[in-house]
Design an enzyme around this catalytic site. Structure first.
Site, short mmCIF file in Angstrom:
data_model
loop_
_atom_site.label_atom_id
_atom_site.label_comp_id
_atom_site.label_asym_id
_atom_site.label_seq_id
_atom_site.Cartn_x
_atom_site.Cartn_y
_atom_site.Cartn_z
N HIS A 71 0.79 -1.23 0.00
CA HIS A 71 0.00 0.00 0.00
C HIS A 71 0.82 1.28 0.00
O HIS A 71 0.26 2.36 0.23
CB HIS A 71 -0.95 0.03 1.20
CG HIS A 71 -2.04 -0.98 1.13
ND1 HIS A 71 -3.27 -0.72 0.56
CD2 HIS A 71 -2.09 -2.26 1.54
CE1 HIS A 71 -4.03 -1.80 0.65
NE2 HIS A 71 -3.33 -2.75 1.24
N LYS A 131 -7.47 14.11 4.79
CA LYS A 131 -6.65 12.90 4.79
C LYS A 131 -5.65 13.02 5.93
O LYS A 131 -5.50 14.10 6.52
CB LYS A 131 -5.93 12.68 3.46
CG LYS A 131 -5.36 13.96 2.82
CD LYS A 131 -4.83 13.69 1.41
CE LYS A 131 -5.84 13.96 0.32
NZ LYS A 131 -6.10 12.80 -0.55
N ARG A 132 -4.95 11.91 6.24
CA ARG A 132 -3.90 12.01 7.24
C ARG A 132 -2.92 13.10 6.86
O ARG A 132 -2.63 13.30 5.69
CB ARG A 132 -3.16 10.67 7.35
CG ARG A 132 -3.91 9.64 8.15
CD ARG A 132 -4.14 10.05 9.58
NE ARG A 132 -2.91 9.97 10.34
CZ ARG A 132 -2.68 9.13 11.34
NH1 ARG A 132 -3.63 8.28 11.72
NH2 ARG A 132 -1.54 9.12 11.98
N LYS A 177 1.61 14.14 1.20
CA LYS A 177 0.27 14.52 0.76
C LYS A 177 0.14 16.03 0.55
O LYS A 177 -0.84 16.51 -0.01
CB LYS A 177 -0.78 14.05 1.77
CG LYS A 177 -0.88 12.52 1.87
CD LYS A 177 -1.93 12.11 2.89
CE LYS A 177 -1.97 10.62 3.16
NZ LYS A 177 -2.65 9.84 2.11
N THR A 198 -8.26 6.94 -1.96
CA THR A 198 -9.61 6.42 -2.17
C THR A 198 -10.64 7.52 -1.95
O THR A 198 -11.74 7.43 -2.48
CB THR A 198 -9.90 5.24 -1.21
OG1 THR A 198 -9.36 5.56 0.08
CG2 THR A 198 -9.25 3.97 -1.71
N LYS A 258 -14.35 8.88 -3.76
CA LYS A 258 -15.59 9.23 -3.03
C LYS A 258 -16.09 10.60 -3.45
O LYS A 258 -17.29 10.82 -3.67
CB LYS A 258 -15.34 9.19 -1.52
CG LYS A 258 -15.00 7.79 -1.02
CD LYS A 258 -14.44 7.77 0.40
CE LYS A 258 -13.83 6.40 0.69
NZ LYS A 258 -13.02 6.38 1.92
C1 OAK Z 1 -0.56 2.52 6.03
C2 OAK Z 1 0.45 1.91 6.73
C3 OAK Z 1 1.49 1.29 6.07
C4 OAK Z 1 1.50 1.28 4.69
C5 OAK Z 1 0.49 1.90 3.98
C6 OAK Z 1 -0.54 2.51 4.65
C7 OAK Z 1 -1.65 3.17 3.92
O1 OAK Z 1 -2.65 3.56 4.52
N1 OAK Z 1 -1.55 3.32 2.62
C8 OAK Z 1 -2.64 3.88 1.85
O2 OAK Z 1 -3.44 2.81 1.40
C9 OAK Z 1 -4.58 3.24 0.69
C10 OAK Z 1 -5.39 2.02 0.34
O3 OAK Z 1 -4.71 1.22 -0.57
C11 OAK Z 1 -4.16 4.03 -0.55
O4 OAK Z 1 -5.31 4.51 -1.19
C12 OAK Z 1 -3.27 5.19 -0.14
O5 OAK Z 1 -2.77 5.84 -1.29
C13 OAK Z 1 -2.10 4.68 0.69
O6 OAK Z 1 -1.35 5.76 1.16
#
Ligand code: OAK
Length: 847
Positions: free
Chosen positions: A374, A579-580, A585, A690, A694
């Site tokens: 991710h 978002k976070r 970002k 995501t 939305k």
């Molecule tokens: C959180 C902790 C470790 C690694 C990745 C994440 C994370 O939240 N990644 C996010 O995942 C979403 C779902 O796939 C993506 O839409 C975001 O771009 C990504 O930052």
């Protein structure tokens, strides 16, 4: 306010055996029954919270019936199952979702009305289940909804944290973020079923003894045993009886007390054991993209994967199939590297408990697991120390797992794998080091991503661009080693039930009217939205479309006024970034853009200002408690808002809000109200995103970089309906290099940005000097290339203003955007996983 159950006496004569509450009289009967017997409350003194609890318990009765027959059907039909292992499930509220999925929303609304309540007020009593940080956790929740809706035998496995993601407070005096615990279980949680009978023992530490029979099997003993107790959360599908399960584990001491210590008079030590056991599932780590290097986190991961695998194994054994067929009946999806220990745990079970020979065990393992990455951010790559804990023993017995399988079978997993790599690339020692499971150093660490890749059948990223980067940046050696076919893409999706029907009932109704299709049809086949295109030029439809947006903006304005005591102008354009908080970002880019707009307005005459597009900017998001620069960004946003919101010259044209404590529920109010939203990560850094999906589904347009799923959204809706800006992924590395080795002052690259930075430095927003560390991330190094992208960002925002001036054209863009969002339903994503990865098929639930 109180005494609302006057209607009770008119409860109908519905049969006591009616468990499914569909018609209003039986709903009322069941709600009132719960008020009296479950809550033990008097009907004449019930508040909204009590009404929520009673309504929830009544809905839960319906869910339990469906859940039971679903699980029974699964057991009887014994299909292949898939398991989604995620440390985070960011579910939000359940009541309204369950009402919609069960198609009893109107019935409950009517019943509660008769009882003197409004369903809307009751729904907001529920606390969010916030067992996640951001995108990865919310994605898991959408995938559960889609799996249940498509009647797929998919279970989630996670942890039942006592405390979810912290509550964010903004300090009144200086605008900094404070964190408070989130005791979400304080009122009992009606959506979970404690299964005190489903309990496993999970061992930590201790030591392993290899059998002397040459088999390499080991017996692991000693150390500390902790109990994992199951709590089941029911996941109703939409428009189906199918109700899946999310099983969350709670940790509990095996013995409440260590009696030996107790008798020896060491009371503290005796209770300490029980404390450490309970601590395992006490709190969700609030880091997003930054793995905490804590022993407790590793314990969480092993506790959760060991309990989940024991549970799957027990279910599989029940089927009485040969162990060699495990992978024919079970697929396990790893949500990032967090559950990677499941790979070695399954291997351990197969070898040590089922006496499967090593080669066969490894084949079973690599046919069972699938791994989703991710993020490509290097700081997110998990590496774990295993062997350096307090008593000198490993946390889990790495010797009995990673290295266990010893000489009889041709060395350990690690060695066997190293041998295979060596054979394919003889003498390439650097490559061997890169691909190794172990990162050398002191102490040695295990590279979880490498382990996840070698232990899985397929590896995927979450949008086209990201999946390319997973191959070219993260795992190029593995692509060469295994071939390309092991790596692919599944673009993320979102559930249209929560993210359109539930959060935007006005739009949902308009779509249903316009498509002349039951909403149950288009909500399950989102490509049907394309039917809206035929109406994009219809003026009456356009007016209705605009009216829905307007209502949603008023709803948000009302919400903000209630929360912050400030009036918001619903006539203005609403611009949202939620978002976070993270440097990649680039909330910083956004706030600097706001300051630029403010300075521009200040420099205008009152006459000139009147021609400007009125705008309200909203921010929401949490910063990890230890993330200094992110917290400073929040502080800047808050303090800028305090200045510009009360500047009489400009306040009519520009205002700014940082909405505290961003959550799923807050997103459900913000997203339908946005005209424009910002997805402005440095190109190549946002895996997918995501919320971009939305916003577009709700007819908001995007300002964004050419990154993540923005790219695929533009492919669907057309580039003329997206406001793209900024450098592209292949340029980013070079630009970073330039900034590091041939730095040029900001004024040379972007005089406008330099002016903004100087204004912040000058102390216009108070706190002189405080923001220097934040500003210096841009002035020096500028890793996220804000300087390089600033001018083009401002130009994109100007184009947004121009486009918005032609309101009819804007509405058409909005309609066309929604119409083309079919691809981004999580139903499509789950189908991809089910067909291309797991090979699981739907199971129709019969009564
Ligand atoms: C959180 C902790 C470790 C690694 C990745 C994440 C994370 O939240 N990644 C996010 O995942 C979403 C779902 O796939 C993506 O839409 C975001 O771009 C990504 O930052």
């Amino acid at each position: 306010q109180h005494c609302r159950l006057g209607a009770m006496s008119s409860i109908g004569n519905s049969r006591l055996t009616d468990v499914i509450n569909v018609d209003v009289p039986s709903i009322t009967k069941s709600v009132v029954g719960h008020v009296q017997t479950s809550l033990a409350r008097a009907p004449y003194n019930l508040d909204d919270l009590g009404a929520y609890q009673a309504a929830a318990l009544s809905v839960r009765d319906n869910l339990i019936v469906n859940w039971n027959s679903t699980q029974l059907n699964y057991s009887r039909k014994a299909p292949k199952r898939a398991y989604y292992l995620s440390l985070e499930f960011l579910m939000g509220r359940t009541l309204s979702n369950a009402l919609l999925n069960l198609n009893v929303f109107d019935g409950y609304s009517e019943s509660l009305n008769q009882l003197g309540f409004s369903l809307e007020d009751v729904i907001v009593q529920e606390r969010d289940a916030a067992l996640g940080n951001g995108g990865l956790g919310r994605l898991a929740a959408c995938y559960l909804d889609s799996s249940a809706t498509q009647e797929l035998p998919v279970w989630g496995y996670g942890l039942r944290y006592k405390y979810g993601i912290f509550q964010q407070l903004i300090k009144a005096d200086d605008g900094t973020q404070l964190e408070a615990p989130d005791p979400w279980l304080e009122h009992q949680n009606p959506w979970e079923l404690p299964r005190l009978d489903v309990v496993y023992e999970v061992r930590f530490y201790g030591s392993s003894q290899r059998w002397s029979d040459g088999s390499g099997r080991a017996v692991w003993s000693g150390g500390q045993e902790v109990l994992a107790v199951a709590y089941d959360v029911m996941i109703p599908g939409y428009g189906t009886k199918n109700t899946n399960n999310l099983r969350l584990w709670e940790s509990k001491p095996k013995r409440g007390f260590d009696l030996q210590s107790f008798n020896a008079g060491d009371y503290e030590r005796a209770v300490e054991t029980s404390n450490t056991a309970a601590a395992i599932t006490s709190v969700l780590y609030p880091n997003d993209h930054n793995p905490p290097g804590k022993e407790l986190r590793l314990k969480q991961q092993y506790f959760w994967t060991a309990a989940s695998l024991a549970d799957m194994m027990r279910r599989f054994k029940h089927m009485e199939k040969p162990i060699g067929e495990f992978a024919e009946y079970n697929a396990i999806q790893l949500n990032d590297t967090h559950p990677t220990l499941a790979i070695v745990e399954l291997l351990r079970i197969l070898l040590d408990e089922d006496e499967v020979p090593w080669d066969q065990a490894w084949t079973i393992v690599t046919n069972t697991f699938f791994f989703t990455n991710h993020t490509v951010l290097p700081e997110a790559l998990e590496v774990k120390v295993f062997l350096e804990f307090e008593n000198g023993n490993g946390l889990i017995d790495l010797d009995a797992s990673l290295e266990m399988v010893g000489p009889p079978h041709g060395a350990s997993t690690s060695e066997a794998y190293a041998t295979a790599v060596e054979k394919k690339f003889p003498g390439d020692r650097e490559r061997l080091a890169r691909m190794s499971l172990i990162e050398e150093g002191f102490p040695q660490q295990v590279r979880m991503a490498n382990l996840a890749v070698i232990g899985s059948r397929k590896v995927n990223g979450v949008a086209e661009l990201h999946s390319q980067l997973v191959q070219s940046i993260l795992f190029p050696d593995f692509v060469e080693f295994y071939g390309k076919s092991k790596f692919s893409n599944v673009t993320n999706g979102i559930t249209p039930r929560r993210w359109l029907d539930q959060c935007n009932p006005g739009l949902s109704q308009l779509i249903t009217d316009t498509l002349e299709l039951p909403r149950a049809v288009w909500l399950k086949d989102l490509f049907k939205l394309e039917g809206l295109l035929a109406h994009a030029d219809d003026e009456r439809f356009q007016r209705r479309w605009a009216a829905v947006k307007r209502q949603n903006k008023e709803r948000l304005a009302h919400f903000v006024e209630k929360m912050m005591g400030v009036k918001v102008d619903a006539d203005a354009m609403f611009d949202v970034q939620i978002k976070r908080l993270h440097e990649y970002k680039r909330q910083t880019l956004n706030i600097l853009g706001v300051i630029h707009r403010y300075l521009l307005l200040k420099s205008m005459t009152p006459e000139e200002r009147k021609k400007v597009n009125k705008k309200v900017v909203f921010f929401g998001g949490k910063a990890a408690p230890g993330y200094y620069v992110a917290k400073l960004t929040i502080r800047l946003i808050v303090n800028v808002s305090r200045v510009i919101n009360k500047d009489p010259d400009t306040m009519a044209y520009l205002s700014l809000f940082f909405l505290p404590d961003y959550s799923v529920s807050l997103a459900e109010v913000l997203i339908p109200a946005s005209d424009i939203s910002q997805h402005i990560s440095t190109a190549g850094t946002e895996a997918s995103g995501t919320s971009n999906m939305k916003f577009c589904l709700n007819g908001g347009l995007l300002v964004g970089t050419v990154d993540g799923a923005n790219i695929e959204i533009a492919e669907e809706v057309g580039e003329d309906n997206v406001f793209f800006f900024g450098h592209l992924t292949p340029d980013v590395d070079d630009l970073r290099y330039q900034h590091t080795y041939h730095p040029v002052p900001v004024e040379k690259k972007s005089p406008a940005l330099a002016h903004v930075l100087n204004t912040v430095s000058s102390g216009l927003f108070g706190d002189e000097g405080v923001y220097e560390p934040l500003l210096n991330t841009i002035r020096q190094g500028d890793y996220y290339i804000i300087t390089e992208d600033f001018d083009s960002y401002i130009r994109a925002l100007e184009m947004v203003d121009e486009a918005y001036a032609d309101r009819t054209e804007w509405i058409k863009k909005s309609i066309r955007t929604t119409a083309k969002m079919g691809k981004f339903s999580s139903d499509r994503a789950i189908q991809d996983y089910a067909q291309e990865y797991w090979n699981v098929e739907s199971v129709k639930i019969q009564d």
